[in-house]
Write a protein that holds these residues in place. Sequence first.
Motif, PDB file in Angstrom:
ATOM      1  N   ARG A 129      10.593   0.765  -6.238  1.00  0.00           N
ATOM      2  CA  ARG A 129      11.032   1.315  -4.947  1.00  0.00           C
ATOM      3  C   ARG A 129       9.923   2.204  -4.401  1.00  0.00           C
ATOM      4  NH1 ARG A 129      15.820  -0.697  -3.298  1.00  0.00           N
ATOM      5  NH2 ARG A 129      17.236  -1.076  -5.012  1.00  0.00           N
ATOM      6  N   LYS A 130       9.625   2.051  -3.120  1.00  0.00           N
ATOM      7  CA  LYS A 130       8.567   2.823  -2.481  1.00  0.00           C
ATOM      8  C   LYS A 130       9.069   4.218  -2.149  1.00  0.00           C
ATOM      9  CE  LYS A 130       4.828   2.047   0.727  1.00  0.00           C
ATOM     10  NZ  LYS A 130       4.297   1.109   1.740  1.00  0.00           N
ATOM     11  N   ASP A 190      -7.596  -1.496  -0.311  1.00  0.00           N
ATOM     12  CA  ASP A 190      -8.742  -2.324  -0.687  1.00  0.00           C
ATOM     13  C   ASP A 190      -8.512  -3.089  -1.989  1.00  0.00           C
ATOM     14  OD1 ASP A 190      -8.933  -0.284  -2.543  1.00  0.00           O
ATOM     15  OD2 ASP A 190     -11.004   0.227  -2.057  1.00  0.00           O
ATOM     16  N   GLY A 191      -7.253  -3.112  -2.483  1.00  0.00           N
ATOM     17  CA  GLY A 191      -6.932  -3.897  -3.665  1.00  0.00           C
ATOM     18  C   GLY A 191      -6.955  -3.139  -4.975  1.00  0.00           C
ATOM     19  N   GLY A 192      -7.100  -1.826  -4.938  1.00  0.00           N
ATOM     20  CA  GLY A 192      -7.071  -1.040  -6.168  1.00  0.00           C
ATOM     21  C   GLY A 192      -5.657  -0.612  -6.526  1.00  0.00           C
ATOM     22  N   VAL A 193      -5.410  -0.392  -7.805  1.00  0.00           N
ATOM     23  CA  VAL A 193      -4.108   0.090  -8.264  1.00  0.00           C
ATOM     24  C   VAL A 193      -4.322   1.120  -9.369  1.00  0.00           C
ATOM     25  CG1 VAL A 193      -3.793  -1.827  -9.893  1.00  0.00           C
ATOM     26  CG2 VAL A 193      -1.818  -0.578  -9.123  1.00  0.00           C
ATOM     27  N   VAL A 200       0.844  -1.199   0.000  1.00  0.00           N
ATOM     28  CA  VAL A 200       0.000   0.000   0.000  1.00  0.00           C
ATOM     29  C   VAL A 200       0.877   1.246   0.000  1.00  0.00           C
ATOM     30  CG1 VAL A 200      -1.727   1.304   1.309  1.00  0.00           C
ATOM     31  CG2 VAL A 200      -1.904  -1.193   1.130  1.00  0.00           C
ATOM     32  N   GLY A 201       0.591   2.138  -0.934  1.00  0.00           N
ATOM     33  CA  GLY A 201       1.358   3.369  -1.083  1.00  0.00           C
ATOM     34  C   GLY A 201       1.778   3.552  -2.527  1.00  0.00           C
ATOM     35  N   PHE A 252      -0.900   1.714  -4.872  1.00  0.00           N
ATOM     36  CA  PHE A 252      -1.705   0.576  -4.438  1.00  0.00           C
ATOM     37  C   PHE A 252      -2.515   0.968  -3.210  1.00  0.00           C
ATOM     38  CE2 PHE A 252       2.017  -0.958  -6.603  1.00  0.00           C
ATOM     39  CZ  PHE A 252       1.540  -1.978  -7.414  1.00  0.00           C
ATOM     40  N   SER A 253      -3.821   0.731  -3.249  1.00  0.00           N
ATOM     41  CA  SER A 253      -4.695   1.052  -2.116  1.00  0.00           C
ATOM     42  C   SER A 253      -4.903  -0.179  -1.239  1.00  0.00           C
ATOM     43  CB  SER A 253      -6.046   1.584  -2.609  1.00  0.00           C
ATOM     44  OG  SER A 253      -6.748   0.572  -3.289  1.00  0.00           O
TER      45      SER A 253
END
Length: 122
Positions: free
Chosen positions: A116-117, A30-33, A7-8, A27-28
């Motif tokens: 990379r985040k 709740d599974g969204g991208v 997530v992020g 990426f959220s």
Amino acid sequence: MTDARLVGTWTTELVDDGRSVFGLASFSGDGGVTCYQVNAKNIGLGNWESTGPDSFNYNFHILAVSPEGQHVGEAHVFVTGEFISDDHWEGVGGGNFYSPTGELLRGHEGNKVIARKFGIDK
């Protein structure tokens, strides 16, 4: 099942025929991208899921339009990733390209993806 590490927002690098294509992926929980790649004119929307303790899959679709705004096709992108660390993952991706009527025009797979985040440090 979702993995909070994903997530992020991430910078991505897709290695395509020896050249790097950079992008952003968000990426959220709740599974969204939501994805953007510099070689595409539009964002991609899709979803993701955890597939194991350190692995995940995601996909997204990008609508292609002409300069006049007419729908000319879609790209369906798919990636399988594995965490190297909490802020670094690597994987393999590909895409299929379709006409407006849904006819498969071409596709590819097996391209390396490195991410990379980034974000606000706490």
